[in-house]
Design an enzyme around this catalytic site. Structure first.
Site, short mmCIF file in Angstrom:
data_model
loop_
_atom_site.label_atom_id
_atom_site.label_comp_id
_atom_site.label_asym_id
_atom_site.label_seq_id
_atom_site.Cartn_x
_atom_site.Cartn_y
_atom_site.Cartn_z
N HIS A 9 71.98 45.12 22.43
CA HIS A 9 71.52 46.46 21.56
C HIS A 9 72.28 47.59 21.75
O HIS A 9 71.50 48.27 22.54
CB HIS A 9 70.00 46.34 21.64
N PHE A 10 73.16 47.97 21.84
CA PHE A 10 74.30 47.34 21.37
C PHE A 10 75.54 47.16 22.20
O PHE A 10 75.90 48.25 22.93
CB PHE A 10 74.69 47.91 19.89
#
EC number: 4.2.1.59
Length: 151
Positions: free
Chosen positions: A49-50
């Site tokens: 994420h991410f």
């Protein structure tokens, strides 16, 4: 009242990777708390994420507010524990008005400010705010249920 990580771990059942409070700066039992989460690139959620633009998931910011609320709700006026954490569960059961204003990224220090709106033996309501460098990054109204694990 302040708490270091040992005092936090004495009061919360959460452990790595779900313990999201590193220090308590101020606490007025049953009223309010100011706590800190130091956000590191080593957090496991940043893996996905991410990968190329790491951002702390908003749901984990809300979870950190809920953990902060549990800390002051379970602490009596003298700094002792109101209940046996091994026999009591504290569940997040409602979130209203959640707003995420700015991304929280590795290197940020998340300041969590939570105030009680209503406390009872079974349901508690709070107003939570998360700040980074004095700027509001998230806010939400929280509702938590307290249940005995012996029932």
């Amino acid at each position: 009242m302040e708490l270091d990580i040992k005092g936090i771990m004495d009061r919360l059942p959460h452990r790595y990777p779900m313990l999201l409070i590193d220090r308590v700066l101020e606490m007025v039992p049953g009223k309010s708390i100011v706590a800190i989460k130091n956000v590191s690139i080593n957090e496991p959620f940043f893996t996905g994420h991410f990968p190329h633009h790491p951002v702390m998931p908003g749901v984990l910011i809300v979870e950190a507010m809920a953990q902060a609320s549990a800390l002051f709700s379970f602490t009596d006026e003298n700094g002792g524990l109101k209940c046996d954490g091994a026999k009591t569960a504290y569940y997040l059961v409602g979130i209203d008005g959640a707003r995420f204003r700015k991304p929280v990224v590795p290197g940020d220090q998340l300041r969590l400010e939570v105030e009680a709106e209503r406390l009872s033996c079974t349901i508690c309501k709070y107003q939570g705010r998360a700040l980074v460098d004095g700027q509001l990054v998230a806010e939400a109204k929280l509702m938590c249920a307290i249940r005995s694990l012996e029932e």
